[in-house]
Structures are given as structure tokens and as C-alpha cells.
Design a protein around this motif. Structure first.
Motif, PDB file in Angstrom:
ATOM      1  N   ILE A  97       0.834  -1.254   0.000  1.00 26.92           N
ATOM      2  CA  ILE A  97      -0.076   0.017   0.146  1.00 26.92           C
ATOM      3  C   ILE A  97       0.845   1.279   0.027  1.00 26.92           C
ATOM      4  N   TYR A  98       2.241   1.158   0.363  1.00 25.42           N
ATOM      5  CA  TYR A  98       3.022   2.339   0.619  1.00 25.42           C
ATOM      6  C   TYR A  98       3.859   2.430  -0.733  1.00 25.42           C
ATOM      7  N   ARG A  99       4.005   1.433  -1.550  1.00 21.93           N
ATOM      8  CA  ARG A  99       4.744   1.141  -2.783  1.00 21.93           C
ATOM      9  C   ARG A  99       4.072   1.958  -4.099  1.00 21.93           C
ATOM     10  N   GLU A 100       4.856   2.557  -4.882  1.00 21.03           N
ATOM     11  CA  GLU A 100       4.493   3.135  -6.232  1.00 21.03           C
ATOM     12  C   GLU A 100       4.153   1.893  -7.108  1.00 21.03           C
ATOM     13  N   VAL A 101       2.930   1.910  -7.488  1.00 24.60           N
ATOM     14  CA  VAL A 101       2.331   0.853  -8.387  1.00 24.60           C
ATOM     15  C   VAL A 101       2.247   1.448  -9.979  1.00 24.60           C
ATOM     16  N   PRO A 102       2.709   0.958 -10.767  1.00 24.24           N
ATOM     17  CA  PRO A 102       2.795   1.456 -12.196  1.00 24.24           C
ATOM     18  C   PRO A 102       1.320   1.457 -12.661  1.00 24.24           C
ATOM     19  N   SER A 103       0.628   0.537 -12.599  1.00 24.04           N
ATOM     20  CA  SER A 103      -1.130   0.531 -12.844  1.00 24.04           C
ATOM     21  C   SER A 103      -1.840   1.763 -12.311  1.00 24.04           C
ATOM     22  N   LEU A 104      -1.308   2.242 -11.339  1.00 21.44           N
ATOM     23  CA  LEU A 104      -1.909   3.307 -10.563  1.00 21.44           C
ATOM     24  C   LEU A 104      -1.330   4.803 -10.775  1.00 21.44           C
ATOM     25  N   GLY A 105      -0.634   4.870 -12.189  1.00 21.45           N
ATOM     26  CA  GLY A 105       0.150   6.102 -12.422  1.00 21.45           C
ATOM     27  C   GLY A 105       1.408   6.213 -11.441  1.00 21.45           C
ATOM     28  N   ASN A 106       1.787   5.283 -10.947  1.00 22.31           N
ATOM     29  CA  ASN A 106       3.123   5.418  -9.901  1.00 22.31           C
ATOM     30  C   ASN A 106       2.774   5.943  -8.681  1.00 22.31           C
ATOM     31  N   VAL A 122      -7.558   1.036  -6.637  1.00 18.98           N
ATOM     32  CA  VAL A 122      -6.689   0.123  -5.904  1.00 18.98           C
ATOM     33  C   VAL A 122      -7.266  -1.346  -5.467  1.00 18.98           C
ATOM     34  N   GLU A 123      -8.368  -1.278  -5.603  1.00 18.58           N
ATOM     35  CA  GLU A 123      -9.102  -2.744  -5.443  1.00 18.58           C
ATOM     36  C   GLU A 123      -9.008  -3.390  -7.058  1.00 18.58           C
ATOM     37  N   GLN A 124      -9.112  -2.624  -7.961  1.00 19.22           N
ATOM     38  CA  GLN A 124      -9.009  -3.202  -9.441  1.00 19.22           C
ATOM     39  C   GLN A 124      -7.428  -3.579  -9.425  1.00 19.22           C
ATOM     40  N   ALA A 125      -6.517  -2.897  -8.972  1.00 14.74           N
ATOM     41  CA  ALA A 125      -5.128  -3.373  -9.227  1.00 14.74           C
ATOM     42  C   ALA A 125      -4.810  -4.486  -8.271  1.00 14.74           C
TER      43      ALA A 125
END
Length: 135
Positions: A97-106, A122-125
Motif C-alpha cells: 500500500i506504500y509502494r508506487e504501483v505502475p498501474s496506478l500511475g506510479n 486500488v481494488e482493481q489493481a
């Protein structure tokens, strides 16, 4: 004796109880019980969920439940942590939850939970991770 956080988690399994919780508000005691159990710092969470700390601590001091808007933000965090824990494991969920996620626009997932659309993303990711799609 059932802890306030466990009662909250049980209530979130039933959408009608969840609606009631949002409308009536959750106590700061329940929220802090959950955050302590998860080892999440309250001030950081308040900032990331865009909840004014002065309002939160005023409600705590007066032993009043949180308003529906604030309650919903905490419920978003709690449900995402639960879903992430089920998919990734408890320890990894907190890191994720604290990490940058590419699919969430980093963006870090926790930074998106202040809005309903962010919660859905976030739920979708997490579902993409669960079903083996890149997230």
C-alpha cells in the motif's frame, strides 16, 4: 472479549451493517485499535486520507463518533488492507500500500484512498494481481 477492531471487521462483511456504520460513524477508539493492531501511525494515515488531524483529535477528545465522510475513508483503508492481506499476505500488504504501483500511475495505493474512485482503482489493481495480470 472481542476487540473493537474485530467488531468493525465483522461488520464490514455485511453491506447493510457497513451502511449503518457509515451513517452512525465509527469511534476513534475503534480506528486506533485497528491502526495499532496493523502498526500504522495515526498521523500518517490522517494525512494520507486527507483527514484534518484537528477534527479527528477533537472527536477523540469529546468521545464523539467520526462523521460519515471520515468513517468512509477509514473503511476504504481497512477493506483494501483486508483484500491485500488475502491476496499478498499481511506483511506484504502493508508494504504494497506504500509502494508506487505502475498501474496506478506510479502512485502509492494508500494515497488514493481518500476518494471513492481511488479506492476502486486500488481494488482493481489488487484483482489484477490476484488473477495474474500485471499491476
Amino acid at each position: 472479549m472481542t476487540l473493537p477492531a474485530q467488531n468493525l471487521l465483522n461488520d464490514l462483511k455485511d453491506p447493510l451493517k457497513e451502511i449503518h456504520l457509515v451513517r452512525c460513524g465509527v469511534s476513534t477508539e475503534t480506528i486506533e485499535s485497528f491502526l495499532v493492531e496493523e502498526k500504522l501511525p495515526i498521523k500518517d494515515i490522517l494525512e494520507r486520507l486527507d483527514i484534518p488531524s484537528s477534527t479527528y483529535f477533537s472527536k477523540k477528545k469529546d468521545r464523539q463518533p467520526l462523521d460519515s465522510r471520515t468513517t468512509e475513508k477509514f473503511i476504504r483503508l481497512i477493506t483494501i488492507l483486508k483484500i491485500a492481506s488475502d491476496i499478498l499476505g499481511k506483511t506484504e500488504a502493508k508494504h504494497w500500500i506504500y509502494r508506487e504501483v505502475p498501474s496506478l500511475g506510479n502512485e502509492a495505493p494508500i494515497n488514493l484512498l481518500d476518494t471513492e474512485i481511488g479506492h476502486r482503482l486500488v481494488e482493481q489493481a489488487l484483482l489484477q494481481i490476484k488473477y495474474g495480470m500485471y499491476a
